[in-house]
Design a protein around this motif. Structure first.
Motif, PDB file in Angstrom:
ATOM      1  N   LEU A  10       0.827  -1.206   0.000  1.00 57.13           N
ATOM      2  CA  LEU A  10       0.000   0.000   0.000  1.00 57.13           C
ATOM      3  C   LEU A  10       0.866   1.263   0.000  1.00 57.13           C
ATOM      4  O   LEU A  10       0.558   2.235  -0.696  1.00 57.13           O
ATOM      5  N   LEU A  11       1.959   1.246   0.731  1.00 55.16           N
ATOM      6  CA  LEU A  11       2.886   2.382   0.706  1.00 55.16           C
ATOM      7  C   LEU A  11       3.501   2.554  -0.680  1.00 55.16           C
ATOM      8  O   LEU A  11       3.660   3.683  -1.159  1.00 55.16           O
ATOM      9  N   TYR A  12       3.813   1.441  -1.344  1.00 59.16           N
ATOM     10  CA  TYR A  12       4.367   1.512  -2.686  1.00 59.16           C
ATOM     11  C   TYR A  12       3.346   2.085  -3.671  1.00 59.16           C
ATOM     12  O   TYR A  12       3.695   2.872  -4.549  1.00 59.16           O
ATOM     13  N   VAL A  13       2.090   1.710  -3.510  1.00 55.98           N
ATOM     14  CA  VAL A  13       1.033   2.243  -4.378  1.00 55.98           C
ATOM     15  C   VAL A  13       0.911   3.754  -4.176  1.00 55.98           C
ATOM     16  O   VAL A  13       0.809   4.501  -5.152  1.00 55.98           O
ATOM     17  N   CYS A  14       0.939   4.198  -2.949  1.00 54.85           N
ATOM     18  CA  CYS A  14       0.871   5.645  -2.678  1.00 54.85           C
ATOM     19  C   CYS A  14       2.077   6.370  -3.262  1.00 54.85           C
ATOM     20  O   CYS A  14       1.943   7.451  -3.849  1.00 54.85           O
ATOM     21  N   TYR A  15       3.253   5.776  -3.130  1.00 55.92           N
ATOM     22  CA  TYR A  15       4.469   6.360  -3.702  1.00 55.92           C
ATOM     23  C   TYR A  15       4.366   6.428  -5.224  1.00 55.92           C
ATOM     24  O   TYR A  15       4.747   7.433  -5.835  1.00 55.92           O
ATOM     25  N   ALA A  16       3.855   5.370  -5.831  1.00 57.69           N
ATOM     26  CA  ALA A  16       3.725   5.333  -7.292  1.00 57.69           C
ATOM     27  C   ALA A  16       2.744   6.381  -7.792  1.00 57.69           C
ATOM     28  O   ALA A  16       2.987   7.033  -8.807  1.00 57.69           O
ATOM     29  N   VAL A  17       1.642   6.562  -7.087  1.00 65.61           N
ATOM     30  CA  VAL A  17       0.667   7.583  -7.483  1.00 65.61           C
ATOM     31  C   VAL A  17       1.280   8.975  -7.342  1.00 65.61           C
ATOM     32  O   VAL A  17       1.066   9.839  -8.193  1.00 65.61           O
ATOM     33  N   ALA A  18       2.080   9.177  -6.309  1.00 68.45           N
ATOM     34  CA  ALA A  18       2.701  10.484  -6.102  1.00 68.45           C
ATOM     35  C   ALA A  18       3.767  10.791  -7.151  1.00 68.45           C
ATOM     36  O   ALA A  18       3.873  11.930  -7.615  1.00 68.45           O
ATOM     37  N   THR A  19       4.540   9.785  -7.548  1.00 71.34           N
ATOM     38  CA  THR A  19       5.629  10.022  -8.492  1.00 71.34           C
ATOM     39  C   THR A  19       5.215   9.829  -9.944  1.00 71.34           C
ATOM     40  O   THR A  19       5.878  10.340 -10.846  1.00 71.34           O
ATOM     41  N   GLY A  20       4.167   9.041 -10.177  1.00 70.37           N
ATOM     42  CA  GLY A  20       3.724   8.800 -11.543  1.00 70.37           C
ATOM     43  C   GLY A  20       4.456   7.673 -12.236  1.00 70.37           C
ATOM     44  O   GLY A  20       4.397   7.551 -13.454  1.00 70.37           O
ATOM     45  N   ARG A  21       5.165   6.827 -11.474  1.00 70.79           N
ATOM     46  CA  ARG A  21       5.897   5.690 -12.037  1.00 70.79           C
ATOM     47  C   ARG A  21       5.641   4.455 -11.193  1.00 70.79           C
ATOM     48  O   ARG A  21       5.600   4.547  -9.961  1.00 70.79           O
ATOM     49  N   ILE A  22       5.470   3.317 -11.852  1.00 74.40           N
ATOM     50  CA  ILE A  22       5.257   2.058 -11.147  1.00 74.40           C
ATOM     51  C   ILE A  22       5.911   0.949 -11.961  1.00 74.40           C
ATOM     52  O   ILE A  22       6.043   1.058 -13.176  1.00 74.40           O
ATOM     53  N   HIS A  23       6.347  -0.096 -11.296  1.00 75.61           N
ATOM     54  CA  HIS A  23       6.950  -1.239 -11.972  1.00 75.61           C
ATOM     55  C   HIS A  23       5.918  -2.350 -12.082  1.00 75.61           C
ATOM     56  O   HIS A  23       5.223  -2.659 -11.119  1.00 75.61           O
TER      57      HIS A  23
END
Length: 60
Positions: A10-23
């Motif tokens: 869930l923290l990674y999802v929030c980080y990805a939404v904030a930065t606009g990048r996901i793996h």
């Protein structure tokens, strides 16, 4: 143990939404998906990861 993994996801999802990048997995490799380049694929990966996080909290 599963709740801890769910919390990190869930923290990674929030980080990805904030930065606009996901793996995301693409074949045998990981692929970086950017929100500006392919917004539909980005948001579908975010939704799948968020659902997996909720499942880790509730099912396991």
């Amino acid at each position: 143990m599963f709740k801890l993994i769910g919390a990190f996801l869930l923290l990674y999802v929030c980080y990805a939404v904030a930065t606009g990048r996901i793996h995301a997995k693409a074949g045998i490799r990981m692929r970086e998906v950017q929100r500006e380049e392919s917004p539909g694929y980005f948001w579908s990966v975010v939704a799948i990861y968020a659902a997996l996080s909720v499942a880790l909290f509730t099912v396991f």
